[in-house]
Enzyme design. Structure first.
Site, short mmCIF file in Angstrom:
data_model
loop_
_atom_site.label_atom_id
_atom_site.label_comp_id
_atom_site.label_asym_id
_atom_site.label_seq_id
_atom_site.Cartn_x
_atom_site.Cartn_y
_atom_site.Cartn_z
N GLY A 122 0.83 -1.19 0.00
CA GLY A 122 0.00 0.00 0.00
C GLY A 122 0.86 1.24 0.00
O GLY A 122 2.01 1.21 0.44
N GLN B 8 2.50 10.17 1.18
CA GLN B 8 3.84 9.59 1.10
C GLN B 8 4.60 10.07 -0.14
O GLN B 8 5.80 9.88 -0.23
CB GLN B 8 3.77 8.06 1.11
N CYS C 253 6.84 0.42 6.58
CA CYS C 253 6.28 1.54 5.84
C CYS C 253 7.31 2.03 4.83
O CYS C 253 8.50 2.12 5.15
CB CYS C 253 5.92 2.66 6.82
N LEU C 254 6.86 2.34 3.63
CA LEU C 254 7.75 2.84 2.59
C LEU C 254 8.42 4.15 2.98
O LEU C 254 9.47 4.49 2.48
CB LEU C 254 6.99 3.01 1.27
N HIS D 181 -3.67 0.92 7.99
CA HIS D 181 -2.34 1.55 7.94
C HIS D 181 -2.38 2.74 6.97
O HIS D 181 -1.91 3.84 7.30
CB HIS D 181 -1.31 0.51 7.48
N GLU D 182 -2.93 2.53 5.78
CA GLU D 182 -2.97 3.60 4.77
C GLU D 182 -3.94 4.71 5.17
O GLU D 182 -3.66 5.89 4.96
CB GLU D 182 -3.31 3.04 3.39
N HIS E 88 -2.32 7.16 7.34
CA HIS E 88 -1.50 8.14 6.62
C HIS E 88 -2.33 9.37 6.22
O HIS E 88 -1.83 10.49 6.22
CB HIS E 88 -0.88 7.54 5.35
#
Length: 185
Positions: free
Chosen positions: A60, A65, A110-111, A153-154, A157
């Site tokens: 995701g 991000q 996480c990216l 999670h997303e 963000h």
């Protein structure tokens, strides 16, 4: 195409801002962003693309991000029944959730976070989510397991919340009441 250099890292102000609702129809720029986000997670799961473009694998990615204050994220993963779940969520909301919690035994990544942050991240085991696809079609999805975890999670963000904000600061591996462990291996 989104590359790792385009993904902002922990500490960047856009990761702590709450995004605002988007209007439909989406602009061409927002349509492209939606497409690019989904393309990134798909490419990041392709070994050839990972090697060629030095991508970090992910399931995701959210607009903040890539430094875009837009209420959208993309998911691409395989659920518990081996179905591919792949979509962009615009203005997503969780309208109901289970009492039961879950967490990934290996922790979340996480990216936007380069280091490993250890600890359990409590999430709802099952959620019912609504929102819109990038073409404006409304959706209502019942999600569980890893798909529910990734959605939460997303969604965090989009609200300026990082996964590690949920980890118990005193004891990162403290037992989570009413939780079932999710093992990704």
């Amino acid at each position: 195409m989104i590359l790792m250099k385009d993904i902002v890292r922990d500490g960047h102000p856009s990761l702590r801002k709450k995004t605002t609702e988007m209007n439909f129809p989406l602009s061409e720029e927002d349509q492209k962003l939606a497409s690019d986000l989904l393309e990134y997670v798909i490419n990041s799961q392709n070994d050839e693309m990972v090697e060629k473009y030095n991508l970090r694998p992910g399931i995701g990615i959210a607009a903040p991000q890539v430094n875009a204050e837009k209420r959208m994220f993309a998911l691409h993963l395989t659920d518990e029944e081996d179905n591919i779940v792949s979509f962009v969520a615009i203005n997503p909301k969780i309208i109901s959730h289970s009492v039961e919690k879950t967490y990934i035994t290996a922790g979340e990544g996480c990216l936007s976070v380069d280091e490993v942050i250890e600890g359990y991240v409590p999430r709802y085991s099952r959620i019912t989510a609504t929102g819109f696809l990038s073409d404006g079609t409304p959706f209502k999805k019942r999600l569980k397991g890893l798909t529910a975890i990734a959605f939460q999670h997303e969604l965090d963000h989009l609200n300026g919340i990082m996964f590690y904000d949920h980890i118990n600061k005193i004891n990162p591996y403290a037992e989570i009441p009413d939780a079932v462990a999710y093992d990704r291996s």
